[in-house]
Design a protein around this motif. Structure first.
Motif, short mmCIF file in Angstrom:
data_model
loop_
_atom_site.label_atom_id
_atom_site.label_comp_id
_atom_site.label_asym_id
_atom_site.label_seq_id
_atom_site.Cartn_x
_atom_site.Cartn_y
_atom_site.Cartn_z
N ASN A 267 -1.91 -20.96 -44.19
CA ASN A 267 -1.35 -22.28 -44.48
C ASN A 267 -0.56 -22.78 -43.28
OD1 ASN A 267 -2.41 -22.01 -46.98
ND2 ASN A 267 -0.49 -21.47 -47.96
N ALA A 268 -0.65 -24.06 -43.05
CA ALA A 268 0.10 -24.65 -41.94
C ALA A 268 1.60 -24.50 -42.21
CB ALA A 268 -0.27 -26.11 -41.80
N LYS A 269 2.35 -24.35 -41.13
CA LYS A 269 3.79 -24.19 -41.27
C LYS A 269 4.50 -25.49 -40.92
CE LYS A 269 3.55 -19.43 -39.75
NZ LYS A 269 3.75 -18.55 -38.60
N ALA A 270 5.68 -25.65 -41.51
CA ALA A 270 6.50 -26.79 -41.13
C ALA A 270 7.05 -26.56 -39.73
CB ALA A 270 7.65 -26.95 -42.13
N THR A 271 7.30 -27.64 -39.01
CA THR A 271 7.85 -27.49 -37.66
C THR A 271 9.15 -28.27 -37.54
OG1 THR A 271 6.53 -29.39 -36.95
CG2 THR A 271 5.61 -27.21 -36.54
N LYS A 272 10.00 -27.79 -36.63
CA LYS A 272 11.30 -28.44 -36.45
C LYS A 272 11.44 -28.90 -35.00
CE LYS A 272 15.92 -28.04 -38.27
NZ LYS A 272 17.00 -27.20 -38.70
N GLY A 273 12.25 -29.88 -34.77
CA GLY A 273 12.47 -30.34 -33.41
C GLY A 273 13.11 -31.71 -33.41
N THR A 274 13.01 -32.38 -32.27
CA THR A 274 13.52 -33.75 -32.20
C THR A 274 12.33 -34.69 -32.33
OG1 THR A 274 15.25 -32.98 -30.72
CG2 THR A 274 14.85 -35.35 -30.79
N PHE A 275 12.42 -35.58 -33.30
CA PHE A 275 11.34 -36.54 -33.55
C PHE A 275 11.86 -37.96 -33.41
CE2 PHE A 275 10.28 -32.71 -35.91
CZ PHE A 275 8.93 -32.54 -35.66
N ALA A 276 10.99 -38.83 -32.92
CA ALA A 276 11.33 -40.25 -32.88
C ALA A 276 10.26 -41.01 -33.67
CB ALA A 276 11.37 -40.74 -31.45
N THR B 183 13.54 -47.74 -34.83
CA THR B 183 13.28 -46.34 -34.49
C THR B 183 14.28 -45.46 -35.23
OG1 THR B 183 12.45 -46.94 -32.31
CG2 THR B 183 13.21 -44.68 -32.58
N LEU B 184 13.77 -44.34 -35.71
CA LEU B 184 14.65 -43.38 -36.38
C LEU B 184 14.52 -42.05 -35.64
CD1 LEU B 184 15.23 -42.98 -40.16
CD2 LEU B 184 14.87 -40.94 -38.76
N ILE B 185 15.65 -41.51 -35.22
CA ILE B 185 15.64 -40.26 -34.47
C ILE B 185 16.06 -39.10 -35.36
CG2 ILE B 185 16.51 -39.06 -32.41
CD1 ILE B 185 15.08 -41.68 -31.73
N ILE B 186 15.23 -38.07 -35.36
CA ILE B 186 15.55 -36.86 -36.12
C ILE B 186 15.90 -35.76 -35.12
CG2 ILE B 186 14.62 -35.06 -37.63
CD1 ILE B 186 12.68 -37.23 -38.73
N GLY C 259 12.19 -35.73 -24.45
CA GLY C 259 11.71 -34.52 -25.10
C GLY C 259 11.41 -34.67 -26.58
N ALA C 260 11.68 -35.85 -27.13
CA ALA C 260 11.40 -36.05 -28.56
C ALA C 260 9.91 -36.23 -28.79
CB ALA C 260 12.16 -37.27 -29.05
N LYS C 261 9.43 -35.69 -29.91
CA LYS C 261 8.05 -35.96 -30.29
C LYS C 261 8.02 -37.33 -30.94
CE LYS C 261 7.32 -31.30 -31.30
NZ LYS C 261 7.50 -30.38 -32.40
N THR C 262 7.20 -38.20 -30.38
CA THR C 262 7.16 -39.57 -30.91
C THR C 262 6.05 -39.71 -31.95
OG1 THR C 262 8.01 -40.43 -28.85
CG2 THR C 262 6.87 -41.99 -30.28
N TRP D 102 12.60 -30.84 -41.10
CA TRP D 102 11.35 -30.10 -40.92
C TRP D 102 10.17 -31.03 -41.20
CZ3 TRP D 102 10.83 -24.96 -39.39
CH2 TRP D 102 12.04 -24.25 -39.26
N ASN D 103 9.26 -31.07 -40.27
CA ASN D 103 8.03 -31.85 -40.43
C ASN D 103 7.08 -31.05 -41.32
OD1 ASN D 103 5.92 -33.59 -40.15
ND2 ASN D 103 5.53 -33.16 -37.99
N ILE D 104 6.90 -31.53 -42.55
CA ILE D 104 6.17 -30.78 -43.57
C ILE D 104 4.66 -30.97 -43.40
CG2 ILE D 104 5.79 -30.57 -46.07
CD1 ILE D 104 8.60 -29.69 -45.17
#
Lengths: 458, 434
Positions: B24-33, B51-54, B70-73, B410-412
C-alpha cells in the motif's frame, strides 16, 4: 361513558367508509406539464418542453401544448421533468416478506401480502419513485414470487397497487442468508454454497420430471382406451416449471462472484435465460460473464461491509458493470434509501464517473428492463404510462428537491400542498412517544434472532 | 532502436505491475504549497487564487503568499481547498464487519461503564479508514454504545499506526438518556412496563450521578489536601468525577421529544459541559434547546422520520429548524463503513433549510468547537493543523472528486481497497477468455 365509546367507534367506521369511497384504485388522470427541462432518458434532453398526459398515458411531448379542459396544469419553468423512478428491489407495502420455512417456497407470493396502508409508499413518492418491486425476502435459495407495484397511494385495496400486466417475478437467494437460516439454524441443506447449488439443481430436475409427467398425461388423455389419472397438482413445481418455460423472471439475491458465476452455470444447464442479480456486490468481478449471459444487475450505490460476504465490495460496482455492458440499476432494499434513489444514482458519478444519462438510466429504464416493463415505463415517450417526477433542480444534484410525483396522470405527491400526516389509517391508540432508535436499514434486514419477517434481505 | 523501445515499454509495464501489486502506498510529509487555489477557510472569507503553505504538519501560511524554497508545489488551478470534514459520532475504527460480533468493539458488558475507552479499541489498520478518508472526512468521533454510561468516546484523525498517533485531542463520556417511549417497532412492552422501566432508569441515573458527585467532592478534598484518606478503586466514579465538575464533556444521546425535554430538565441545575447527540426530534423542541443553550450533534440526516405521522422530510429539515431557532448544530452519520456519506448528510440538511454555508460549518468548525479542538481543526487558518482536502467542486455534490487529502500535514495516498478493486476489475485481464 359507554355511549361516547360507541359514538367514537361509529364515527371511526364512518370515516373509514368515507376514505374507502374515495379510494382511487386504477384512477387515470390528465396533466399538462409546461415548459420544463425534460429528461426523456431514451431520447435526450428537451429544453422548454411540455409533457401532456391524457387518461393516464403520455399523449404528447412538444412545445406550446394546450391543456384539455379539466386537466391539471403544472408550470415546470426552470424545473426538471423525468420519468417516475423505479426501484427494482424493495420491501415496502408488504405485511410479510419472508416465508423462511423451507429452502424452496416457490408457491408463495408477496402479492398476497400487499399493504396499501404503508406510509412508506407515500415517502417513496416524495422521492419521485412511482414503481417498486415488492420482493420476497432472501432466507430461501428459492424464495417466493414477487409483485411489481405502482405507488397509487390512497387506495385501500391491494389490487389497486398491482401494476397490471407486469411480468411474474420470483426471488432466489445465494450465500449467507439461506445457509444461515436453513443449514445453521435447522440443520438442513443448504449449509454451504455447495448446498445452495444442489438445491437449485434438484429443484429444477424435479420440476422437469413433473413437466414431463404432465406432458405425457396431456398427450395421452385424449387418446382412446386411455387409462390412468392426472399427476398430482403441485403449485411449487408448477412455479418452477414456469421458470423453465421462461414465464417468470428470476431476481436473485447474491453477493460473491463465485456464487453469481455458479447460478449462471446452473441456468445455462437448464436453459433458463431471464435472470437479474440483486445486490450482486461482487458482480464487478464477473462483469464480462454477466454481460455474455445477458444477466442484469440491480446494485446498491455504496452499501458494503454490514456482513462478511460484502467486505470485499466497491462503490465502483455500478460503473464497472455499466462499462462492461451489463444492464444495471441502483436499488434501495430500504424504506429510507428509496426516498433518494436519485442521489444514490448520482454517487456513480463520484465512483466511476458515469455520465448524467448513464446515471439516470440506473433508476429509470434499466430497472424497467429488469422488471420486464420497459415498453410501458422508464422513459418519457408518447404512449407510455403517465408516470413522471418533477424536480426543482437537476435530479443528480444534492440541491434538488422532488416537487411533484405523478402516477398514471394522477398527482400523488405535491410538495407545496403536502400535509404533514399522510397516513391512510391512523391508529387512535398509537403511543405518542414511539420513536425508532435504530436505522431501519440496519435492523430490518439483518436481525435473525427475532421473527422470520425480520429476515428480509441484505 | 525498436528493440530499445521494446525494452523500455516492457520495463515500464513491469514497473506499473509492481506499483499496482506492491505494498500500500504510504503517506508522505514535507513542505507543500497549494497554489492557485480557491481556499474556503470557513471562518473568514474565501480566498480566490490563493496559496496555502503546509509545513511541519501545520498551515504555515495562506493567502497571497510566496512559495518557500524546496516546497512541493501542487497546482490547484480550478480546485478548492476545505478544512477536513469532522464526523461527530460514529463507530468507525471500532468495528470491522458489522454482522460479526468478533469484530465489534463498541458495546461492552455493563450499564455504568464510562471507564471503557473507545480510543484503545480503535483499529488503526481497519480497511474502513482509507475508504472514509479519501472522501475528505479526516476526523471522526469513535463512540461506544449501549447501557446507561457506555464509555468514553474519542476523537481520532484518520491517519496513523497507533491510537495515540490518531488521537485528535478530545474525549467525552457517553450517556444514553433514559428512553420513555418504545425503543423501536419490535418493542413489545406494554405502556405500563415502558413507564416503569423509564422511571427505574432515571432513578438509576440519578443514583449513579449522586454517587459521582459525592466521589468528586471527596476526591477534590483529597487533592486539595483537606482530607487525608485515600479513595477505594472505583474506575467508573473516577471517570465521572471530571464530568460532574464540568471539566469533561458529557455526550447525552437523546432523541424523542419527551426525552429531550426531560434531558433539558436534568442538566438544568448542573454545571456541566454538555452536548446532546442524536436529537432526531429536536425540531419539536428547537426553542427550548436554544433557550437552554445546549449544542447538538444530529444525524443521520438521511433517515426516515421517527413517527408514522410525521412529515416525510423531518429528518432532512431537522438540522435547519434547530439552527434557525438558534441552536448550535453539528451533523453526524452515526455510521461505521459509510461515514464517507457525511458530506451528503450535510448536503441534504443544506437543501432542506440549513443552507450551504451552515451545513459546511456543521461538519467542520462547529464540531471542532464542541470538542474543544478548534485551535487545531475545523477551519483553514494560519497555525492550525494542516488537516484538509482538495476537490474539483462543491464538496456536497456527488459528482465532485476529491483530489488530495492532508491529515496533520501528511499527504494521504488517494487509495483504498475500493479504489484498488476498481483499478483491477474495470478492464479485467483476462477478460472473458483466458
Amino acid at each position: 361513558m359507554r355511549l361516547t365509546n360507541t359514538i367514537y367507534k361509529l364515527s371511526l367506521i364512518f370515516l373509514f367508509a368515507c376514505v374507502c369511497s374515495i379510494s382511487k384504485a386504477q384512477e387515470k388522470g390528465d396533466v399538462l406539464i409546461k415548459n420544463g427541462t425534460v429528461l426523456t432518458i431514451t431520447k435526450g434532453t428537451l429544453e422548454n418542453t411540455d409533457v401532456l398526459i391524457r387518461d393516464g398515458k403520455i399523449s404528447k411531448i412538444g412545445k406550446g401544448l394546450k391543456a384539455p379542459s379539466g386537466a391539471r396544469e403544472i408550470d415546470a419553468t426552470g424545473k426538471y421533468v423525468m420519468p417516475g423512478i423505479i426501484d427494482a428491489h424493495s420491501h415496502i407495502a408488504l405485511s410479510s416478506i419472508n416465508e423462511a420455512t423451507s429452502p424452496v417456497t416457490a408457491e408463495v407470493w408477496t402479492g398476497d401480502a400487499l399493504d396499501p396502508l404503508d406510509v412508506s409508499i407515500y415517502r417513496a413518492l416524495a422521492g419521485g419513485v412511482t414503481i417498486s418491486h415488492a420482493l420476497h425476502g432472501s432466507a430461501n435459495a428459492i424464495g417466493g414470487q414477487s409483485e411489481t407495484i405502482k405507488h397509487r397511494y390512497g387506495t385501500l385495496d391491494m389490487d389497486g397497487l398491482r401494476m397490471e400486466g407486469a411480468p411474474r417475478t420470483i426471488k432466489f437467494a445465494l450465500g449467507e442468508n439461506p445457509t444461515r437460516v436453513h443449514g445453521e439454524r435447522s440443520g438442513i441443506v443448504p449449509k454451504t454454497r455447495m448446498g445452495v447449488e444442489a438445491v437449485f439443481r434438484s429443484s429444477f430436475s424435479e420440476a422437469k420430471q413433473y413437466m414431463e409427467k404432465w406432458d405425457t398425461y396431456n398427450s395421452a388423455k385424449g387418446k382412446k382406451d386411455f387409462k390412468g389419472s392426472a399427476p398430482e397438482y403441485n403449485l411449487r413445481l408448477e412455479t418452477l416449471a414456469d421458470i423453465l418455460r421462461g414465464n417468470i423472471v428470476v431476481h436473485c439475491h447474491s453477493y460473491r462472484a463465485d456464487e453469481i458465476y455458479m447460478l449462471m452455470q446452473v441456468f445455462k444447464d437448464f436453459g433458463i435465460k431471464k435472470l437479474v442479480f440483486q445486490h450482486v456486490n461482487e458482480g464487478f468481478k464477473v462483469a464480462p460473464e454477466l454481460a455474455e449471459f445477458g444477466a442484469m444487475a440491480s446494485v446498491f450505490a455504496d452499501w458494503w461491509d454490514y456482513k462478511f460476504e460484502v467486505y470485499y465490495s466497491t462503490a465502483y460496482n455500478a460503473a464497472i458493470l455499466t462499462k462492461n455492458g451489463v444492464v444495471t440499476s441502483i436499488n434501495s432494499d430500504s424504506g429510507e434509501l428509496i426516498r433518494h434513489l436519485y442521489h444514490e444514482a448520482a454517487k456513480t458519478q463520484k465512483y466511476g464517473g458515469l455520465s448524467d444519462e448513464e446515471a439516470l438510466k440506473l433508476i429509470t429504464i434499466n430497472p424497467a428492463k429488469q422488471l420486464g416493463i420497459e415498453d410501458r415505463v422508464g422513459s418519457l415517450e408518447e404512449g407510455k404510462d403517465g408516470d413522471v417526477a418533477i424536480f426543482s433542480a437537476h435530479p443528480l444534484s444534492i440541491y434538488t428537491v422532488p416537487l411533484y410525483t405523478i402516477v398514471d396522470g394522477v398527482v400523488e405527491f405535491d410538495r407545496e400542498n403536502d400535509p404533514a400526516d399522510m397516513r391512510l389509517y391512523p391508529d387512535p391508540e398509537e403511543t405518542i412517544d414511539v420513536t425508532l432508535h435504530e436505522r431501519e436499514d440496519e435492523d430490518r434486514c439483518m436481525d435473525i434472532n427475532d421473527a422470520n419477517y425480520l429476515l428480509t434481505d441484505k | 532502436m525498436k528493440q530499445m523501445k521494446n525494452i523500455i515499454l516492457t520495463l515500464t509495464g513491469v514497473f506499473c505491475v509492481l506499483l499496482s501489486y506492491g505494498q500500500n502506498a504510504k503517506a508522505t510529509k514535507g513542505t507543500f504549497a497549494l497554489t492557485n487555489a480557491t481556499i474556503v477557510t470557513v471562518t473568514s472569507d474565501t480566498i480566490k487564487n490563493g496559496t496555502l503553505i503546509i509545513a511541519d504538519g501545520k498551515i504555515a501560511d495562506l493567502g497571497k503568499v510566496s512559495v518557500p524554497a524546496g516546497a512541493k508545489t501542487i497546482d490547484c488551478k480550478g480546485l478548492f481547498v476545505f478544512p477536513g470534514m469532522i464526523e461527530s459520532g460514529a463507530r468507525l475504527g471500532l468495528v470491522e464487519v458489522g454482522s460479526d460480533p468478533r469484530t465489534r468493539d463498541y458495546n461492552e458488558v455493563g450499564d455504568v461503564i464510562p471507564q471503557m475507552q473507545a480510543l484503545t479499541a480503535v483499529n488503526p489498520n481497519s480497511v474502513l479508514i482509507p475508504v472514509t478518508r479519501v472522501s475528505g472526512v479526516t476526523t471522526s468521533l469513535a463512540v461506544p454504545t449501549g447501557g446507561l454510561f457506555s464509555g468514553t468516546a474519542a476523537l481520532i484523525n484518520l491517519h496513523g499506526y497507533t491510537p495515540d498517533q490518531m488521537y485528535a485531542g478530545f474525549e467525552g463520556v457517553v450517556l444514553n438518556f433514559p428512553i420513555t417511549g418504545k425503543r423501536g417497532r419490535w418493542d413489545r412492552r406494554s405502556e405500563e412496563e415502558i413507564k416503569k422501566d423509564a422511571e427505574k432508569a432515571l432513578e438509576k441515573l440519578n443514583d449513579v450521578w449522586g454517587k459521582a458527585e459525592a466521589y468528586s467532592k471527596i476526591d477534590s478534598a483529597i487533592v486539595a489536601g483537606k482530607a487525608a484518606s485515600k479513595l477505594d478503586y472505583y474506575p467508573e466514579m473516577e471517570t465521572l468525577a471530571p464530568v460532574v465538575r464540568g471539566e469533561k464533556t458529557l455526550l447525552i444521546e437523546v432523541n424523542a421529544a419527551n426525552d429531550i425535554k426531560a434531558a433539558i430538565e436534568w442538566v438544568k441545575d448542573k454545571d456541566l459541559k454538555v452536548v446532546f447527540t442524536g436529537v432526531s426530534e429536536g425540531w419539536r423542541l428547537a426553542e427550548e434547546l436554544a433557550e437552554a443553550e445546549i449544542p447538538v450533534v444530529t444525524g443521520p440526516v438521511l433517515d426516515i422520520p421517527n413517527r408514522g405521522y410525521d412529515k416525510y422530510d423531518r429528518s432532512y429539515s431537522n438540522a435547519g429548524i434547530m439552527h434557525k431557532a438558534g441552536v448550535t448544530v453539528a451533523i453526524r452519520t452515526n455510521d461505521a463503513e459509510n461515514v464517507r456519506n457525511l458530506p451528503y448528510n450535510a448536503g441534504f440538511a443544506a437543501t432542506y433549510g440549513l443552507g450551504k454555508e451552515e451545513a459546511l460549518k456543521a461538519i467542520t468548525i462547529i464540531p471542532a468547537k464542541l470538542f474543544g479542538v478548534d485551535d487545531q481543526l475545523g477551519s483553514l487558518e494560519k497555525g492550525k493543523s494542516a488537516t484538509l482536502f482538495i476537490t474539483d467542486g462543491d464538496p456536497f455534490e456527488p459528482k465532485t472528486q476529491v483530489k488530495y487529502v492532508f491529515i496533520n500535514g501528511w499527504n494521504i495516498p488517494m487509495e483504498s481497497r475500493q479504489t484498488k478493486l476498481y483499478e483491477e476489475f474495470l478492464d479485467r485481464s483476462p477478460g472473458l477468455k483466458k
